[in-house]
Scaffold this motif. Structure first.
Motif, PDB file in Angstrom:
ATOM      1  N   ALA A   1       1.499 -11.458   2.113  1.00  4.77           N
ATOM      2  CA  ALA A   1       1.155 -10.052   2.361  1.00  4.77           C
ATOM      3  C   ALA A   1       0.260  -9.559   1.238  1.00  4.77           C
ATOM      4  N   VAL A   2      -0.287  -8.378   1.437  1.00  3.09           N
ATOM      5  CA  VAL A   2      -0.895  -7.638   0.335  1.00  3.09           C
ATOM      6  C   VAL A   2       0.209  -6.794  -0.289  1.00  3.09           C
ATOM      7  N   TYR A   3       0.339  -6.913  -1.599  1.00  2.34           N
ATOM      8  CA  TYR A   3       1.383  -6.199  -2.319  1.00  2.34           C
ATOM      9  C   TYR A   3       0.779  -5.010  -3.070  1.00  2.34           C
ATOM     10  N   TYR A   4       1.457  -3.874  -2.940  1.00  5.25           N
ATOM     11  CA  TYR A   4       1.002  -2.627  -3.547  1.00  5.25           C
ATOM     12  C   TYR A   4       2.114  -2.055  -4.427  1.00  5.25           C
ATOM     13  N   CYS A   5       1.726  -1.449  -5.527  1.00  2.00           N
ATOM     14  CA  CYS A   5       2.682  -0.615  -6.251  1.00  2.00           C
ATOM     15  C   CYS A   5       2.314   0.844  -5.984  1.00  2.00           C
ATOM     16  N   ALA A   6       3.308   1.698  -6.137  1.00  3.09           N
ATOM     17  CA  ALA A   6       3.082   3.108  -5.858  1.00  3.09           C
ATOM     18  C   ALA A   6       4.088   3.963  -6.608  1.00  3.09           C
ATOM     19  N   ILE A   7       3.657   5.154  -6.940  1.00  3.94           N
ATOM     20  CA  ILE A   7       4.583   6.164  -7.422  1.00  3.94           C
ATOM     21  C   ILE A   7       5.375   6.657  -6.217  1.00  3.94           C
ATOM     22  N   ILE A   8       6.686   6.750  -6.370  1.00  5.07           N
ATOM     23  CA  ILE A   8       7.532   7.196  -5.273  1.00  5.07           C
ATOM     24  C   ILE A   8       8.377   8.375  -5.746  1.00  5.07           C
ATOM     25  N   LEU A   9       8.922   9.112  -4.769  1.00  3.47           N
ATOM     26  CA  LEU A   9       9.760  10.251  -5.128  1.00  3.47           C
ATOM     27  C   LEU A   9      11.174   9.809  -5.495  1.00  3.47           C
ATOM     28  N   PHE A  10      11.710   8.898  -4.679  1.00  2.00           N
ATOM     29  CA  PHE A  10      13.088   8.468  -4.880  1.00  2.00           C
ATOM     30  C   PHE A  10      13.184   6.963  -4.746  1.00  2.00           C
ATOM     31  N   CYS A  11      13.992   6.358  -5.581  1.00  2.00           N
ATOM     32  CA  CYS A  11      14.221   4.927  -5.489  1.00  2.00           C
ATOM     33  C   CYS A  11      15.393   4.700  -4.550  1.00  2.00           C
ATOM     34  N   ALA A  12      15.123   4.832  -3.262  1.00  2.00           N
ATOM     35  CA  ALA A  12      16.130   4.639  -2.227  1.00  2.00           C
ATOM     36  C   ALA A  12      15.386   4.441  -0.916  1.00  2.00           C
ATOM     37  N   PRO A  13      15.918   3.584  -0.042  1.00  2.00           N
ATOM     38  CA  PRO A  13      15.211   3.352   1.216  1.00  2.00           C
ATOM     39  C   PRO A  13      15.338   4.541   2.157  1.00  2.00           C
ATOM     40  N   PRO A  14      14.324   4.782   2.980  1.00  2.00           N
ATOM     41  CA  PRO A  14      13.037   4.086   3.014  1.00  2.00           C
ATOM     42  C   PRO A  14      12.118   4.578   1.894  1.00  2.00           C
ATOM     43  N   LEU A  15      11.505   3.619   1.210  1.00  2.00           N
ATOM     44  CA  LEU A  15      10.607   3.979   0.122  1.00  2.00           C
ATOM     45  C   LEU A  15       9.361   4.645   0.683  1.00  2.00           C
ATOM     46  N   ARG A  16       8.910   5.690   0.013  1.00  2.00           N
ATOM     47  CA  ARG A  16       7.714   6.419   0.435  1.00  2.00           C
ATOM     48  C   ARG A  16       6.791   6.565  -0.762  1.00  2.00           C
ATOM     49  N   GLY A  17       5.630   5.929  -0.668  1.00  2.00           N
ATOM     50  CA  GLY A  17       4.678   5.968  -1.761  1.00  2.00           C
ATOM     51  C   GLY A  17       3.852   7.237  -1.731  1.00  2.00           C
ATOM     52  N   GLN A  18       3.559   7.739  -2.932  1.00  8.84           N
ATOM     53  CA  GLN A  18       2.740   8.942  -3.036  1.00  8.84           C
ATOM     54  C   GLN A  18       1.356   8.641  -3.569  1.00  8.84           C
ATOM     55  N   HIS A  19       1.255   7.694  -4.450  1.00  9.64           N
ATOM     56  CA  HIS A  19      -0.035   7.348  -5.041  1.00  9.64           C
ATOM     57  C   HIS A  19      -0.067   5.842  -5.169  1.00  9.64           C
ATOM     58  N   TRP A  20      -1.109   5.222  -4.627  1.00 10.78           N
ATOM     59  CA  TRP A  20      -1.143   3.787  -4.436  1.00 10.78           C
ATOM     60  C   TRP A  20      -2.170   3.089  -5.315  1.00 10.78           C
ATOM     61  N   GLY A  21      -1.876   1.824  -5.611  1.00 10.87           N
ATOM     62  CA  GLY A  21      -2.879   0.943  -6.172  1.00 10.87           C
ATOM     63  C   GLY A  21      -3.706   0.337  -5.047  1.00 10.87           C
ATOM     64  N   GLN A  22      -4.596  -0.577  -5.406  1.00 11.94           N
ATOM     65  CA  GLN A  22      -5.513  -1.160  -4.418  1.00 11.94           C
ATOM     66  C   GLN A  22      -4.927  -2.392  -3.735  1.00 11.94           C
ATOM     67  N   GLY A  23      -3.855  -2.929  -4.313  1.00 12.92           N
ATOM     68  CA  GLY A  23      -3.193  -4.077  -3.715  1.00 12.92           C
ATOM     69  C   GLY A  23      -3.652  -5.405  -4.288  1.00 12.92           C
ATOM     70  N   THR A  24      -2.773  -6.397  -4.169  1.00 15.77           N
ATOM     71  CA  THR A  24      -3.092  -7.762  -4.585  1.00 15.77           C
ATOM     72  C   THR A  24      -2.539  -8.717  -3.543  1.00 15.77           C
ATOM     73  N   GLN A  25      -3.342  -9.692  -3.154  1.00 16.56           N
ATOM     74  CA  GLN A  25      -2.977 -10.604  -2.073  1.00 16.56           C
ATOM     75  C   GLN A  25      -2.054 -11.710  -2.576  1.00 16.56           C
ATOM     76  N   VAL A  26      -0.982 -11.932  -1.831  1.00 18.19           N
ATOM     77  CA  VAL A  26      -0.085 -13.059  -2.074  1.00 18.19           C
ATOM     78  C   VAL A  26      -0.060 -13.913  -0.817  1.00 18.19           C
ATOM     79  N   THR A  27      -0.379 -15.196  -0.959  1.00 22.71           N
ATOM     80  CA  THR A  27      -0.382 -16.126   0.157  1.00 22.71           C
ATOM     81  C   THR A  27       0.533 -17.299  -0.181  1.00 22.71           C
ATOM     82  N   VAL A  28       1.505 -17.535   0.686  1.00 20.99           N
ATOM     83  CA  VAL A  28       2.443 -18.636   0.489  1.00 20.99           C
ATOM     84  C   VAL A  28       2.272 -19.604   1.652  1.00 20.99           C
ATOM     85  N   SER A  29       1.799 -20.785   1.353  1.00 21.52           N
ATOM     86  CA  SER A  29       1.488 -21.742   2.407  1.00 21.52           C
ATOM     87  C   SER A  29       1.524 -23.151   1.855  1.00 21.52           C
ATOM     88  N   SER A  30       1.970 -24.067   2.704  1.00 19.17           N
ATOM     89  CA  SER A  30       1.955 -25.477   2.308  1.00 19.17           C
ATOM     90  C   SER A  30       0.688 -26.154   2.788  1.00 19.17           C
TER      91      SER A  30
END
Length: 121
Positions: free
Chosen positions: A92-121
């Motif tokens: 997936a593309v992984y993003y970090c974000a500022i959130i209001l509460f650390c509890a599900p469902p997480l809701r991001g308010q301000h996002w980074g641009q993301g970084t790609q993670v690929t897991v494959s054999s």
């Protein structure tokens, strides 16, 4: 200007590890809960982990519990996501974000641009 920048993604084989970093500028990460999210191709963005600023309480989605670890380095103004025993379904593309509460469902308010993670054999 507030900015979040993710890094550390890449292509790995199943069972390997990666450590993602989320560096903040214009903002002090220890003043807010921070979440990590991911978005796989064709799917919605979902929260996988978060860390609370008051006491470093952490939350993990069931899909990553026991394999991923979130941590904070206040001196470096960075939040990390250590990902072990990676699986193809972690791709997936992984993003970090500022959130209001650390509890599900997480809701991001301000996002980074993301970084790609690929897991494959």
């Amino acid at each position: 200007q507030l900015q979040l920048v993710e890094s550390g993604g890449g292509s790995v084989q199943p069972g390997e590890s990666l450590r993602l970093s989320c560096v903040a500028s214009g903002f002090t990460l220890k003043h807010s809960p921070i979440g990590w999210f991911r978005q796989a191709p064709g799917k919605e963005r979902v929260g996988v982990s978060c860390i609370r600023q008051l006491d470093d309480y952490t939350y993990y989605a069931d899909s990553v519990k026991g394999r991923f670890t979130i941590s904070r380095d206040s001196a470096e103004n960075t939040v990390y996501l250590q990902m072990n025993s990676l699986k193809p379904e972690d791709t997936a593309v992984y993003y970090c974000a500022i959130i209001l509460f650390c509890a599900p469902p997480l809701r991001g308010q301000h996002w980074g641009q993301g970084t790609q993670v690929t897991v494959s054999s």
